[in-house]
Write a protein that holds these residues in place. Structure first.
Motif, PDB file in Angstrom:
ATOM      1  N   LYS A 103      -8.678 -11.812   0.746  1.00 32.81           N
ATOM      2  CA  LYS A 103      -8.466 -10.085  -0.224  1.00 32.81           C
ATOM      3  C   LYS A 103      -8.072 -10.507  -0.867  1.00 32.81           C
ATOM      4  O   LYS A 103      -7.268 -11.797  -1.700  1.00 32.81           O
ATOM      5  CB  LYS A 103      -6.686  -9.437   0.486  1.00 32.81           C
TER       6      LYS A 103
ATOM      7  N   ASN B  50      -2.810   6.964   1.906  1.00 37.86           N
ATOM      8  CA  ASN B  50      -1.974   7.088   1.282  1.00 37.86           C
ATOM      9  C   ASN B  50      -0.705   7.927   1.338  1.00 37.86           C
ATOM     10  O   ASN B  50       0.692   7.253   1.404  1.00 37.86           O
ATOM     11  CB  ASN B  50      -2.424   8.127  -0.340  1.00 37.86           C
TER      12      ASN B  50
ATOM     13  N   ARG C   4      -1.167  -3.490  -3.064  1.00 38.89           N
ATOM     14  CA  ARG C   4      -1.321  -2.392  -3.006  1.00 38.89           C
ATOM     15  C   ARG C   4      -0.713  -2.441  -1.592  1.00 38.89           C
ATOM     16  O   ARG C   4       0.322  -1.491  -0.840  1.00 38.89           O
ATOM     17  CB  ARG C   4      -2.206  -1.980  -2.847  1.00 38.89           C
ATOM     18  N   GLU C   5      -0.972  -3.432  -0.663  1.00 38.68           N
ATOM     19  CA  GLU C   5      -0.430  -3.500   0.730  1.00 38.68           C
ATOM     20  C   GLU C   5       0.824  -3.566   0.942  1.00 38.68           C
ATOM     21  O   GLU C   5       1.064  -3.663   2.525  1.00 38.68           O
ATOM     22  CB  GLU C   5      -1.574  -4.176   1.648  1.00 38.68           C
TER      23      GLU C   5
ATOM     24  N   ARG D 260      -8.815   4.150   1.842  1.00 38.97           N
ATOM     25  CA  ARG D 260      -7.390   3.745   1.993  1.00 38.97           C
ATOM     26  C   ARG D 260      -6.249   4.786   1.898  1.00 38.97           C
ATOM     27  O   ARG D 260      -6.688   6.078   1.629  1.00 38.97           O
ATOM     28  CB  ARG D 260      -6.504   3.206   0.548  1.00 38.97           C
TER      29      ARG D 260
ATOM     30  N   ASP E 284     -12.711  -7.128   3.576  1.00 39.78           N
ATOM     31  CA  ASP E 284     -12.465  -8.153   3.136  1.00 39.78           C
ATOM     32  C   ASP E 284     -12.971  -9.382   4.695  1.00 39.78           C
ATOM     33  O   ASP E 284     -12.899  -8.600   5.732  1.00 39.78           O
ATOM     34  CB  ASP E 284     -11.758  -9.153   2.635  1.00 39.78           C
TER      35      ASP E 284
ATOM     36  N   ASP F  51      -5.511  -5.860  -4.067  1.00 42.84           N
ATOM     37  CA  ASP F  51      -5.224  -5.231  -2.161  1.00 42.84           C
ATOM     38  C   ASP F  51      -4.053  -5.654  -1.914  1.00 42.84           C
ATOM     39  O   ASP F  51      -3.028  -4.874  -1.807  1.00 42.84           O
ATOM     40  CB  ASP F  51      -6.597  -6.172  -1.501  1.00 42.84           C
TER      41      ASP F  51
ATOM     42  N   GLY G  51       3.087  -1.175  -1.824  1.00 43.84           N
ATOM     43  CA  GLY G  51       3.579   0.087  -1.578  1.00 43.84           C
ATOM     44  C   GLY G  51       3.088   1.015  -2.798  1.00 43.84           C
ATOM     45  O   GLY G  51       2.120  -0.331  -3.684  1.00 43.84           O
ATOM     46  N   VAL G  52       3.214   2.227  -3.125  1.00 40.29           N
ATOM     47  CA  VAL G  52       2.179   2.663  -4.185  1.00 40.29           C
ATOM     48  C   VAL G  52       2.689   2.464  -5.967  1.00 40.29           C
ATOM     49  O   VAL G  52       2.424   2.360  -6.717  1.00 40.29           O
ATOM     50  CB  VAL G  52       1.742   4.093  -3.351  1.00 40.29           C
TER      51      VAL G  52
ATOM     52  N   SER H  70      -7.319  -0.653  -5.473  1.00 39.75           N
ATOM     53  CA  SER H  70      -5.707  -0.159  -5.245  1.00 39.75           C
ATOM     54  C   SER H  70      -5.106   0.802  -4.986  1.00 39.75           C
ATOM     55  O   SER H  70      -4.972   1.086  -3.703  1.00 39.75           O
ATOM     56  CB  SER H  70      -4.849  -1.189  -6.145  1.00 39.75           C
ATOM     57  N   PHE H  71      -6.173   2.041  -5.737  1.00 42.43           N
ATOM     58  CA  PHE H  71      -5.899   3.354  -5.451  1.00 42.43           C
ATOM     59  C   PHE H  71      -6.748   3.665  -4.607  1.00 42.43           C
ATOM     60  O   PHE H  71      -6.748   5.093  -4.793  1.00 42.43           O
ATOM     61  CB  PHE H  71      -5.140   4.178  -7.072  1.00 42.43           C
TER      62      PHE H  71
ATOM     63  N   ARG I 205       4.224  10.335  -3.760  1.00 39.38           N
ATOM     64  CA  ARG I 205       4.233   8.547  -3.985  1.00 39.38           C
ATOM     65  C   ARG I 205       5.133   8.716  -4.205  1.00 39.38           C
ATOM     66  O   ARG I 205       5.767   7.923  -4.481  1.00 39.38           O
ATOM     67  CB  ARG I 205       3.429   7.727  -2.565  1.00 39.38           C
ATOM     68  N   LEU I 206       4.557   8.966  -5.682  1.00 38.86           N
ATOM     69  CA  LEU I 206       5.087   8.322  -6.956  1.00 38.86           C
ATOM     70  C   LEU I 206       6.169   9.742  -7.493  1.00 38.86           C
ATOM     71  O   LEU I 206       6.476   9.073  -8.272  1.00 38.86           O
ATOM     72  CB  LEU I 206       4.147   8.763  -7.847  1.00 38.86           C
TER      73      LEU I 206
ATOM     74  N   LEU J 159      -0.162   2.827   7.141  1.00 36.66           N
ATOM     75  CA  LEU J 159       0.449   2.750   5.301  1.00 36.66           C
ATOM     76  C   LEU J 159      -0.399   2.009   4.519  1.00 36.66           C
ATOM     77  O   LEU J 159      -0.312   0.748   4.789  1.00 36.66           O
ATOM     78  CB  LEU J 159       1.504   3.181   5.482  1.00 36.66           C
ATOM     79  N   ASP J 160      -1.126   2.296   3.512  1.00 31.79           N
ATOM     80  CA  ASP J 160      -0.986   1.659   2.233  1.00 31.79           C
ATOM     81  C   ASP J 160      -2.991   0.493   2.990  1.00 31.79           C
ATOM     82  O   ASP J 160      -2.967  -0.763   2.031  1.00 31.79           O
ATOM     83  CB  ASP J 160      -0.283   0.545   1.919  1.00 31.79           C
ATOM     84  N   LYS J 161      -3.143   0.004   3.742  1.00 34.83           N
ATOM     85  CA  LYS J 161      -4.050  -0.328   4.670  1.00 34.83           C
ATOM     86  C   LYS J 161      -5.168   0.532   4.531  1.00 34.83           C
ATOM     87  O   LYS J 161      -5.337   1.494   4.112  1.00 34.83           O
ATOM     88  CB  LYS J 161      -4.191  -0.756   5.331  1.00 34.83           C
ATOM     89  N   GLN J 162      -6.737  -0.373   4.195  1.00 37.33           N
ATOM     90  CA  GLN J 162      -8.252   0.724   4.430  1.00 37.33           C
ATOM     91  C   GLN J 162      -7.614   0.919   5.478  1.00 37.33           C
ATOM     92  O   GLN J 162      -8.522  -0.170   6.785  1.00 37.33           O
ATOM     93  CB  GLN J 162      -9.083  -0.302   3.344  1.00 37.33           C
TER      94      GLN J 162
ATOM     95  N   LEU K 147      -0.703  10.079  -2.984  1.00 36.74           N
ATOM     96  CA  LEU K 147      -0.661   8.885  -4.092  1.00 36.74           C
ATOM     97  C   LEU K 147       0.405   9.734  -4.827  1.00 36.74           C
ATOM     98  O   LEU K 147       1.660   9.211  -4.983  1.00 36.74           O
ATOM     99  CB  LEU K 147      -1.786   8.747  -5.443  1.00 36.74           C
TER     100      LEU K 147
END
Lengths: 419, 412
Positions: free
Chosen positions: B69, A114, B76-77, A112, A203, B73, B80-81, B301-302, A140-141, A98-101, A137
């Motif tokens: 990073k 969401n 966000r990681e 990414r 990265d 980044d 969270g959102v 980040s989004f 989540r909000l 979650l939230d990772k690429q 997204l």
């Protein structure tokens, strides 16, 4: 009122209460652990619930937990509090996904996560997809429901952008504490250039993690396609032996470009770790001044003797004794390494297989000298519409070959043309 | 020894560039107003600002080197959102304000030369847009850096004004307080312009792009240190110049023209032109970086594609955001009668208000072992970090109280 659940969005269930059979408060759900033990399973099975209670974490076996929906809230009831041991084949959704690429295999890019979609099949819970879109997204909000109802009024809908678990590859960080054993089989589906693009988007640490799982050949191919800055960083991070192994698999002109970008000490170390033939070729190429044909030529070309026959060449092709992927011409040389003639692939295939090569070769072949300037090289190549041109010295000895691709790369790098 | 110098030079960059960019239109204006309005009374804020700046930037550099990073980044990681959304909403507002400030700098400096802001601001906005999208960013970065040496004219000016160095020394170390809302907003503004939140993101990216390895950590810290010194030294001399030339004559800075007078001892009749030139260059430079960086970090980040190397149709959110920030900034400045100086100071105050939020997330992350391994904060770093956050929050509360209930503040 309990409802049968169709699917769970992971972000909605995070933080929910976990109760015992007697409704004692056990803690909050802080993560799900999934097992990737059975690689054939397209969708991982959720096996562990990570519970947080007063800043302490415990890992419970999901078999003993029943998930239900009460008044729009998820409730987890644990019939018997049994800790489950985490092994190296367990990855955690909040911790790792979650939230990772991650890599979208079909989309051939980095996205990414969401949100994550989990479904029940009989008594078990499986992860089926990740949500990488804007709707995820917004959920989540906490505004996706409002948005949905508003959009319904004008008869529109914001669609979710879901990718099936099978079509993504998550890259897991290497940690001294947990050694996660994961293979990256799905990456094999990607074209080399796409994988190179993806490595550029991550990265350095994550890129190295992916890169280290590729075999030598694939690693060399991918490294060739990566843009110079990232290429340099990767090579600098590899050990001299690893770098030498990979550079040996590359065309020599590519290896030269890479080595020239490093500092002398490191380049020397890598060269010393290479096989003698390869390092000798490369050292020779490194001696050329910039802006000479010699500086962009490669040593990967195919030679045969005048007296050999067409069928011998064709057999070598079929037996994979010739494994260069990019091939346009065969060079015919004599005992003194002098280039006598050039045979294009077209002429080779059209020829009678019993003919000697010197009967079908072009003796008045177009060529450049190793000391000719790039400008002259380009003039000749464009005038004669060539895709490959041999490089010789004053004694007509064959030194190397230049492909049209290398010329284009050189022009782009020198910013003479912009793409 | 020579080898160490070579390594230092190869690592040099992120700290110094960040330090120079820190002296943008917002910085120059804030320090000028501080000196003109309060004389030497605000000098004491520089030393704590320097310490906080150094500690914060070192954390960024360390996080960049260890994790590889960017800050966006990492936020966000790890958070969270929701939290990412609020931080970036704040950053967007602050940076629209900051961008407006840069264009205010353009407007003010061009006014000195007699050009109307209605012509110069849109022109320079278009120029900035074209420069970023079509031009070579690296070359323009170097050109601007060279011109930023023009700021050294403040050093000369300050010395030529023959101020009382003893008074200055005392003011540096002895804090003085005035319980007015304006005073507290100046303090927050100074901290906000010196440790601008967006600079944290920028510095971390610069470190990553340089490809600095953990073995070169010591040199990176030195680079950060030099950058911080550059920022604080320039701030110091700007405040002193204005304090020596403007404060005694009670000249309130309403236009950039007024601030230019601070350079009279050095430049004589050319004070205005010199100041305007320096301000213009600093403004354009930052106007180029700010919207670009903001759009980039938000998209990253989004999960939207971002980068000037991408086409407009591949990265519509990035180009859209970038253009929108510039346009809104320009519109704010073009409003007839817009109080340029007030807007400028105001946006630096917003920076100062956002700063604790960003700092808190940074400190939480830099103490995580899974993230930083053995390079987590030590006790001293944590102390300075949390202290800065605490002080900023207290100052914010005092500012809010004194804005809404002036009488209550004086009772403290």
């Amino acid at each position: 009122m309990n409802k049968d659940i169709n699917a769970i969005h992971f972000s909605n269930i995070l933080g929910c209460k976990v109760l015992s059979e007697n409704n004692d408060y056990l803690g909050q759900l802080s993560d799900f652990g999934v097992s990737v033990l059975n690689e054939e399973l397209k969708n991982p099975l959720v096996t562990i619930a990570k519970i947080k209670f007063k800043n302490k974490f415990s890992y419970l076996d999901l078999k003993n937990i029943k998930i239900s929906l009460e008044n729009d809230n998820y409730v987890l009831k644990c019939s018997s509090v049994v800790e489950k041991k985490i092994d190296s084949k367990t990855i955690f959704l909040a911790g790792h996904i979650l939230d990772k690429q991650i890599i979208d295999i079909n989309g051939r890019k980095v996205v990414r996560v969401n949100d994550i979609k989990i479904v029940p099949i009989e008594e078990d819970w499986y992860v089926i997809a990740v949500d990488v879109g804007v709707k995820g997204l917004l959920r989540r909000l906490g505004v996706s429901r409002i948005l949905d109802s508003s959009l319904k009024i004008i008869n529109k809908e914001l669609k979710s952008n879901l990718i099936l678990w099978n079509d993504i590859e998550a890259i897991l960080p290497r940690n001294e504490n947990i050694v996660l054993s994961k293979t990256y089989k799905k990456l094999e589906k990607l074209h080399t250039s796409d994988l190179a693009d993806i490595l550029e988007d991550f990265d350095t640490k994550t890129s190295m993690e992916i890169f280290s799982h590729l075999d030598k050949d694939r690693a060399a191919d991918v490294l060739e396609e990566i843009e110079p800055n990232v290429k340099k960083k990767i090579v600098e991070t590899l050990s001299s032996e690893q770098a030498a192994d990979i550079l040996e698999e590359m065309p020599s002109d590519e290896a030269v470009d890479i080595l020239q970008d490093l500092d002398d000490e490191q380049a020397e170390q890598i060269l010393n770790n290479m096989e003698k033939d390869a390092s000798e070729d490369i050292r020779e190429l490194m001696k050329y001044e910039e802006d000479t044909a010699g500086s962009i030529m490669s040593k990967e070309y195919i030679t045969y003797k005048k007296a050999q026959r067409v069928f011998e060449v064709l057999e070598d092709f079929r037996n994979s004794r010739i494994d260069d992927e990019v091939l346009f011409s065969i060079f015919v040389i004599d005992e003194n390494e002098k280039l006598c003639g050039v045979i294009t692939l077209r002429d080779l295939i059209a020829a009678d297989i019993n003919l000697n090569l010197d009967k079908i070769m072009e003796e008045n072949y177009i060529h450049v000298h190793n000391t000719d300037s790039l400008h002259d090289l380009i003039k000749i190549v464009t005038k004669y519409n060539l895709v490959e041109i041999p490089v010789i010295n004053e004694n007509k000895e064959l030194l190397g070959t230049i492909l049209i691709n290398d010329i284009i790369d050189e022009l782009v790098e020198n910013k003479l043309i912009k793409i | 020894m020579f080898k160490k110098l070579l390594i230092f030079l190869s690592v040099l960059g992120p700290g110094i560039i960040t330090g120079s960019v820190d002296n943008d239109a917002g910085g120059i204006t804030t320090y000028s107003v501080a000196g003109a309005t309060y004389g030497y009374k605000l000098l004491w804020t520089l030393i704590p600002s320097f310490i906080a700046l150094f500690v914060v930037q070192e954390m960024n550099a360390r996080m960049g080197i260890v994790t590889g990073k960017g800050l966006a980044d990492l936020i966000r990681e790890n958070f969270g959102v929701k939290i990412t959304f609020f931080i970036f909403l704040g950053l967007l507002i602050a940076n629209v304000g900051n961008t407006a400030t840069e264009f205010a700098g353009v407007a003010g400096s061009m006014q000195v030369f007699g050009f109307s802001k209605y012509i110069m601001v849109p022109l320079s906005a278009i120029g900035v847009w074209v420069l970023v999208v079509k031009g070579n960013y690296k070359i323009s970065e170097r050109i601007f850096l060279i011109f930023s040496f023009a700021l050294l004219s403040y050093v000369v000016s300050a010395i030529l004004a023959k101020p009382d160095w003893v008074d200055i020394g005392k003011a540096l170390v002895k804090p003085s307080f005035e319980f007015k809302a304006h005073y507290f907003s100046m303090v927050i503004g100074i901290i906000g312009t010196t440790i601008a939140p967006w600079m944290q993101f920028y510095m971390q990216s610069a470190v990553i792009e340089k490809g600095i390895k953990i073995e070169q950590y010591r040199y990176a810290v030195l680079d950060v240190f030099v950058g911080c010194i550059a920022t604080i030294v320039v701030a110091f001399f700007i405040i002193i110049s204005c304090a020596s030339t403007l404060y005694p004559n009670h000249i309130i800075i309403n236009e950039a023209e007024d601030a230019a007078m601070a350079l009279k001892p050095f430049a004589g009749v050319f004070a205005s032109q010199l100041f305007a030139f320096g301000l213009f260059v600093a403004s354009i430079f930052s106007a180029t970086i700010l919207p670009l960086a903001t759009a980039f970090y938000i998209c990253e980040s989004f999960g939207f594609d971002a980068g000037i190397d991408k086409d407009f149709k591949d990265a519509p959110e990035f180009y859209g955001l970038f253009t929108a920030i510039i346009v809104i900034g320009v519109v704010i400045i073009l409003i007839p009668g817009a109080p340029l100086i007030t807007i400028t100071i105001g946006s630096q105050v917003i920076n100062g208000l956002l700063l604790p939020v960003v700092l808190i997330s940074m400190i939480l992350m830099v103490n995580k072992k899974e993230l930083m391994g053995e390079y987590v904060n030590n006790k001293a770093q944590n102390l300075v970090g949390w202290l800065t956050i605490a002080i900023l929050i207290i100052l914010t509360i005092i500012l809010l109280i004194s804005s809404f209930m002036p009488s209550a503040a004086t009772g403290i």
